[in-house]
Motif scaffolding. Structure first.
Motif, mmCIF file in Angstrom:
data_model
loop_
_atom_site.group_PDB
_atom_site.id
_atom_site.type_symbol
_atom_site.label_atom_id
_atom_site.label_comp_id
_atom_site.label_asym_id
_atom_site.label_seq_id
_atom_site.Cartn_x
_atom_site.Cartn_y
_atom_site.Cartn_z
ATOM 1 N N ARG A 275 2.375 -0.665 -2.915
ATOM 2 C CA ARG A 275 2.314 -0.248 -4.318
ATOM 3 C C ARG A 275 3.194 0.969 -4.580
ATOM 4 O O ARG A 275 3.947 1.005 -5.564
ATOM 5 N N MET A 279 7.362 -1.458 -4.036
ATOM 6 C CA MET A 279 7.497 -2.043 -5.370
ATOM 7 C C MET A 279 8.468 -1.279 -6.267
ATOM 8 O O MET A 279 8.816 -1.760 -7.350
ATOM 9 N N SER A 298 5.149 -7.914 -4.480
ATOM 10 C CA SER A 298 3.753 -8.005 -4.911
ATOM 11 C C SER A 298 2.872 -8.020 -3.673
ATOM 12 O O SER A 298 3.348 -8.225 -2.556
ATOM 13 N N ASP A 302 -2.013 -10.934 -6.624
ATOM 14 C CA ASP A 302 -0.753 -11.219 -7.318
ATOM 15 C C ASP A 302 0.223 -11.937 -6.390
ATOM 16 O O ASP A 302 0.932 -12.860 -6.812
#
Length: 338
Positions: A275, A279, A298, A302
């Motif tokens: 995260r 990303m 992801s 997701d």
């Protein structure tokens, strides 16, 4: 009773600190992590894994060792990752459709996508290319040749992205093609074989071919997409739907996968790294832009949702082509009714 401004500020700071502390990585690896790439060096999986590995290394504070273990369409290295201790120190990397369908083709028994926690980073597209000295100037000419003559096509094996791309082309053509697959231990040697003239064509991924196309050693004829492939320094490569308009297209997602069974803090920590680092990674975005991939990281639910269309498409295509030895329904994949 009213709180002073200082008290309110202090409580807010404490609350923020609490949130930050709870969100911090809980797992502190105490030795190197191995990521098994089940293909040879230089191919699509190897390329992107070596972009991601230093980012993970810095975030986790431990060495990330990329181990190439090719063979049997990626199943040998994948099986080794599954057989390793489930302690969070052995991961694997691949196209997610491969890991999810190895048992369908009998390459690895009793495995499915549910054996992994999935972390995706890019989506890749196969490209049909020919040696620059071949007479074929567009995909239509190559397709006509495949209907009449024997055309050698280099891939990394039946279960590779290139192998599945060739099978999908044969299926979409609606007739038997004289395309003879010549298999190699990875996408990079398959592409080199096409560039050197050892085989006429390749259907490997764009990321494995862009340098050879830029160098004028391969001619890109079609991308397995409904949109042209636009990469700096290369003429736009037309979509294969210009020639096979009914060909189904599903994004081919790649990532790193941690076998289930490790301590929860392993996955929680990697979730946070994905995260906060992957990303938004400029390095990964630059790689995707330069090589003709789609930046699409992801994780968690997701990632599973993004992966399932290509997983279903590839598993069910195995059934249609008579390549399945295990019905996809046995590993939780329901094929659409004909």
């Amino acid at each position: 009773m009213k709180l002073s401004t200082f008290a309110c500020t202090s409580l807010a700071a404490i609350a923020t600190l609490g949130l930050t502390t709870s969100a911090m990585a809980q797992w502190q690896p105490d030795r190197p992590i191995n990521i098994i790439v089940p293909w040879s060096a230089g191919g699509s999986t190897d390329q992107v894994t070596r972009v991601v590995a230093p980012l993970l290394e810095e975030a986790l504070g431990t060495e990330i060792v990329v181990v190439n273990q090719p063979g049997a369409s990626g199943s040998i290295g994948t099986a080794a990752a599954l057989a390793a201790p489930r302690d969070g120190y052995t991961w694997t990397a691949n196209a997610i459709a491969n890991n999810a369908t190895y048992s369908v083709t009998g390459l690895i028994e009793d495995t499915s996508i549910e054996d992994y926690v999935v972390y995706l980073h890019v989506a890749n597209v196969p490209v049909v290319s020919v040696n620059v000295d071949s007479p074929y100037q567009d995909f239509g000419e190559l397709l006509d040749a495949m209907k009449m003559d024997s055309v050698t096509v280099g891939t990394a094996g039946v279960n590779s992205s290139g192998g599945m791309a060739l099978a999908a082309i044969q299926e979409a053509a609606g007739e038997e093609l004289n395309a003879r697959m010549v298999t190699y231990d990875g996408g990079n040697p398959a592409v080199i074989a096409a560039a050197s003239g050892e085989v006429i064509a390749t259907t490997q991924l764009a990321v494995e071919q862009t340098e050879m196309i830029r160098a004028g050693r391969l001619r890109g004829l079609a991308v397995l997409s409904d949109q042209p492939l636009m990469v700096e320094g290369i003429d736009p490569i037309p979509p294969i739907t210009e020639y096979l308009p009914d060909m189904p297209i599903a994004a081919d997602y790649f990532g790193v996968f941690i076998p289930v069974g490790a301590p929860d803090e392993v996955y929680e920590t990697v979730d946070q790294v994905w995260r906060d680092v992957i990303m938004s990674s400029p390095e990964l975005q630059a790689y995707a832009s330069d090589r003709g991939a789609v930046f699409a990281p992801s994780y968690g639910e997701d990632a599973m949702a993004a992966a399932m269309p290509v997983v279903i498409a590839e598993a069910c295509a195995r059934v249609t082509r008579g390549e399945a030895v295990v019905d996809p329904s046995e590993i939780g994949i329901d094929c659409p009714a004909e």
